[in-house]
Design a protein around this motif. Sequence first.
Motif, PDB file in Angstrom:
ATOM      1  N   ASN A  32       0.829  -1.217   0.000  1.00  0.00           N
ATOM      2  CA  ASN A  32       0.000   0.000   0.000  1.00  0.00           C
ATOM      3  C   ASN A  32       0.858   1.260   0.000  1.00  0.00           C
ATOM      4  N   LYS A  40       1.481   4.189  -3.202  1.00  0.00           N
ATOM      5  CA  LYS A  40       1.383   5.653  -3.083  1.00  0.00           C
ATOM      6  C   LYS A  40       2.638   6.326  -3.634  1.00  0.00           C
ATOM      7  N   LYS A  82       2.619   6.035  -7.491  1.00  0.00           N
ATOM      8  CA  LYS A  82       1.689   6.992  -8.098  1.00  0.00           C
ATOM      9  C   LYS A  82       2.338   8.376  -8.212  1.00  0.00           C
ATOM     10  N   THR A  90      -3.753   5.650 -10.649  1.00  0.00           N
ATOM     11  CA  THR A  90      -4.460   5.761  -9.379  1.00  0.00           C
ATOM     12  C   THR A  90      -3.712   4.879  -8.378  1.00  0.00           C
ATOM     13  N   ASP A  96      -5.104   2.644  -6.648  1.00  0.00           N
ATOM     14  CA  ASP A  96      -5.633   1.296  -6.869  1.00  0.00           C
ATOM     15  C   ASP A  96      -4.952   0.592  -8.045  1.00  0.00           C
ATOM     16  N   SER A  97      -4.725   1.308  -9.150  1.00  0.00           N
ATOM     17  CA  SER A  97      -4.071   0.669 -10.298  1.00  0.00           C
ATOM     18  C   SER A  97      -2.607   0.350  -9.974  1.00  0.00           C
ATOM     19  N   LEU A 137      -1.486  -0.358  -6.930  1.00  0.00           N
ATOM     20  CA  LEU A 137      -1.551  -1.484  -6.001  1.00  0.00           C
ATOM     21  C   LEU A 137      -1.833  -2.788  -6.739  1.00  0.00           C
ATOM     22  N   LYS A 138      -2.713  -2.741  -7.710  1.00  0.00           N
ATOM     23  CA  LYS A 138      -3.020  -3.939  -8.487  1.00  0.00           C
ATOM     24  C   LYS A 138      -1.772  -4.431  -9.220  1.00  0.00           C
TER      25      LYS A 138
END
Length: 144
Positions: free
Chosen positions: A14, A18, A21, A34, A36-37, A39-40
């Motif tokens: 996580n 950040k 990004k 993002t 989320d992208s 992290l994926k």
Amino acid sequence: MKTSLKKIEEEDLNALAKIMKESFLEKPWQEHWTIDSCLKRLSILFSMKTFLGYKLMLGEKVIGASFGYTLPYEEETQFHLVELFLNPIDTKQGYGTEFMNLLLEKWKENKIDRILLSTRGSLSLFYARFGFSFSSDTIMEKKI
């Protein structure tokens, strides 16, 4: 302050998403990921059977990471470096050079014979300083 490497653990993902990004908003990428992208993507890499990844520490603070995986090729072990990033607030201070030197040591310890990566723009000059050169292979893509 001294930098060091630590292996990436699942609980790091996580925070590293950040940093990724923020890093990819900067030149030369200027990409709009993002969290989320990120992290994926990082989670998929982390889950690979031959994942090899390190976080760059400045004291107790994480300031960057590398994500990749190994594959056999003929009699070699190749390492595919997929992501390498630093927190933008920690760039232009020599940490990228320190990071690469530490990674090269770790890859050698892990019996890596060859490192493959894709990069953009002037970053090829950064990698060339460490002995990277353009291969005869060409990356091709087609947007669908």
